[in-house]
Enzyme design. Structure first.
Site, short mmCIF file in Angstrom:
data_model
loop_
_atom_site.label_atom_id
_atom_site.label_comp_id
_atom_site.label_asym_id
_atom_site.label_seq_id
_atom_site.Cartn_x
_atom_site.Cartn_y
_atom_site.Cartn_z
N CYS A 18 0.80 -1.23 0.00
CA CYS A 18 0.00 0.00 0.00
C CYS A 18 0.83 1.27 0.00
O CYS A 18 0.29 2.37 -0.15
CB CYS A 18 -0.96 -0.01 1.19
SG CYS A 18 -2.33 -1.17 0.99
N LYS A 21 0.40 3.61 -3.06
CA LYS A 21 -0.78 4.44 -3.31
C LYS A 21 -0.39 5.87 -3.69
O LYS A 21 0.59 6.41 -3.18
CB LYS A 21 -1.68 4.48 -2.06
CG LYS A 21 -2.29 3.14 -1.69
CD LYS A 21 -3.13 3.23 -0.43
CE LYS A 21 -4.50 3.77 -0.71
NZ LYS A 21 -5.43 3.56 0.43
N ILE A 50 -16.57 10.33 -0.09
CA ILE A 50 -15.67 9.21 -0.39
C ILE A 50 -15.42 8.36 0.84
O ILE A 50 -15.05 8.85 1.90
CB ILE A 50 -14.35 9.74 -0.97
CG1 ILE A 50 -14.63 10.47 -2.30
CG2 ILE A 50 -13.37 8.60 -1.19
CD1 ILE A 50 -13.41 11.13 -2.89
N ASP A 52 -14.61 3.85 2.08
CA ASP A 52 -13.75 2.72 1.75
C ASP A 52 -14.27 1.90 0.57
O ASP A 52 -13.51 1.16 -0.05
CB ASP A 52 -13.59 1.81 2.97
CG ASP A 52 -12.77 2.47 4.06
OD1 ASP A 52 -11.63 2.89 3.76
OD2 ASP A 52 -13.25 2.60 5.19
N ASP A 69 -8.75 -3.25 -5.02
CA ASP A 69 -7.46 -2.89 -4.46
C ASP A 69 -6.40 -3.82 -5.02
O ASP A 69 -6.61 -5.03 -5.09
CB ASP A 69 -7.48 -2.98 -2.93
CG ASP A 69 -6.47 -2.04 -2.28
OD1 ASP A 69 -5.30 -2.06 -2.71
OD2 ASP A 69 -6.84 -1.31 -1.36
N GLY A 139 -11.46 -13.02 -13.43
CA GLY A 139 -10.35 -12.09 -13.30
C GLY A 139 -9.98 -11.42 -14.60
O GLY A 139 -10.58 -11.67 -15.65
N HIS A 140 -9.00 -10.53 -14.51
CA HIS A 140 -8.48 -9.83 -15.69
C HIS A 140 -6.98 -9.67 -15.50
O HIS A 140 -6.49 -9.40 -14.39
CB HIS A 140 -9.13 -8.47 -15.84
CG HIS A 140 -8.63 -7.71 -17.04
ND1 HIS A 140 -8.91 -8.10 -18.33
CD2 HIS A 140 -7.86 -6.59 -17.12
CE1 HIS A 140 -8.34 -7.25 -19.17
NE2 HIS A 140 -7.69 -6.33 -18.47
N ASP A 229 -10.57 1.34 7.64
CA ASP A 229 -9.40 0.48 7.86
C ASP A 229 -8.14 1.29 7.62
O ASP A 229 -8.13 2.27 6.88
CB ASP A 229 -9.44 -0.79 7.00
CG ASP A 229 -9.47 -0.52 5.51
OD1 ASP A 229 -9.83 0.61 5.10
OD2 ASP A 229 -9.16 -1.44 4.74
#
Length: 351
Positions: A18, A21, A50, A52, A69, A139-140, A229
């Site tokens: 993270c 970010k 805005i 989570d 995420d 998925g991708h 979180d």
């Protein structure tokens, strides 16, 4: 751990977990000019305030949670990387008070790497989703020189039991469910400076679902006033988001913060992630830190977390019950102080 691999995944990443970010200040400028012409009333939480995750009501009893995420490797072991990335992505559903239904894999991967490495990453993610009670539904993937993995997650929540960042009130107690320091420890690991036991403690924390912590908060009902979180924006960065949504100030007791083993040692060794400076830039002007809290302690306060714990503002009457249960180690770390009308008056103080 999984199969032995000669490749160190963290060496292929410019930023780990993270810490990759975009800074909160830059992100705020990016979304500020976006104004949707039509916003359905069923969209309970979107760009307007805005949070989570997005929440869309489908009936009187059900609302859908949608979030995504992904990030570069935070550890070298492929299976563990997948498990951490998935646990982190699932956390947004738990921060909203929801339950996980399903997830879609999001993959960016170098074609030069052995396919078995990616298989292990996906296995780690799949088993984390299974522990959450959900399923991988597809998925991708794209080709990329820097490996990245994560999830797009769909959850469900009762429309009247949603946990949000806004709602903290003066007098509320601030609680945190996981220790801090994952950014410092994983950076030490990338530099070959981490002690094996310290890294194991960080991995245990990062692969622990916030499922039960969320359930305890939801079970408490209206006594929980706000929740989120703690991830890449650090404890103070995410606290600032809650304070801004709630229009309140907050005070933290540094000595009460739960920390992973030897985190200060790694701060003193200079194992500060790149995301720390972005976090200071984003919210530092709104933070008052006591003189006795030195630069190494401040590195912990602004440390970008990966798959961190739930942070909540609760009614003081709930603390006795929450502190006596043994399933989730919630720690009391501060309190909500003043209500303000001007966002520029919002201050986070650390003593």
């Amino acid at each position: 751990m999984s199969i032995q691999q000669p490749v160190r995944l963290t060496e292929l990443a410019s930023c780990a977990g993270c810490a990759a970010k975009i800074g909160a200040d830059m992100l705020a400028q990016v979304v500020k000019p976006l104004r949707q012409r039509v916003v359905p009333e069923q969209l309970l939480i979107g760009l307007g305030a805005i949070d989570d995750a997005a929440v869309y009501q489908v009936s009187e009893q059900q609302a859908v949670i949608s979030t995504a995420d992904f990030f570069p490797p935070v550890v070298d072991d492929p299976y563990t990387f997948g498990a951490i990335a998935a646990t982190n992505a699932l956390s947004d559903v738990y921060a909203m008070g929801g339950q996980v239904l399903m997830a879609i894999n999001l993959v960016a991967w170098p074609e030069s790497l052995d396919t078995s490495i990616l298989s292990e990453v996906l296995r780690g993610g799949m088993e984390a989703v299974e522990r959450a009670g959900g399923a991988i539904a597809g998925g991708h993937s794209i080709s990329d020189e820097e490996p990245k993995y994560g999830l797009a997650v769909t959850g469900i929540v009762h429309p009247r039991r949603i946990l949000t960042k806004g709602g903290a009130r003066p007098g509320d107690i601030l609680v945190l469910s996981k220790p801090l320091g994952t950014g410092l420890i994983t950076t030490a690991q990338k530099r070959g400076l981490v002690h094996e036991d310290d890294m194991a403690a960080a991995v245990t924390s990062m692969t622990t679902l916030n499922k039960r912590a969320s359930e305890l908060l939801v079970e408490a009902g209206p006594a929980v006033h706000a929740a989120t979180d703690i991830t890449g924006f650090s404890l103070l960065g995410h606290a600032w988001e809650m304070a801004t949504q709630s229009k309140t100030c907050m005070r933290f007791d540094y000595t009460a913060l739960p920390l992973l083993p030897n985190v200060r040692h790694y701060a003193e060794a200079g194992c500060t992630p790149g995301g720390t400076a972005r976090n200071v830039r984003s919210v530092g002007s709104h933070v008052h830190i006591s003189e006795h809290i030195d630069q190494y302690a401040q590195a912990i306060l602004f440390d970008p977390q990966t798959s961190g714990g739930l942070f909540a503002a609760i009614d003081p009457v709930l603390w006795e019950t929450l502190s006596q249960q043994s399933e989730v180690p919630f720690r009391r770390i501060g309190e909500v102080t003043d209500l303000v009308s001007d966002p520029e008056q919002i201050i986070l103080s650390v003593e």
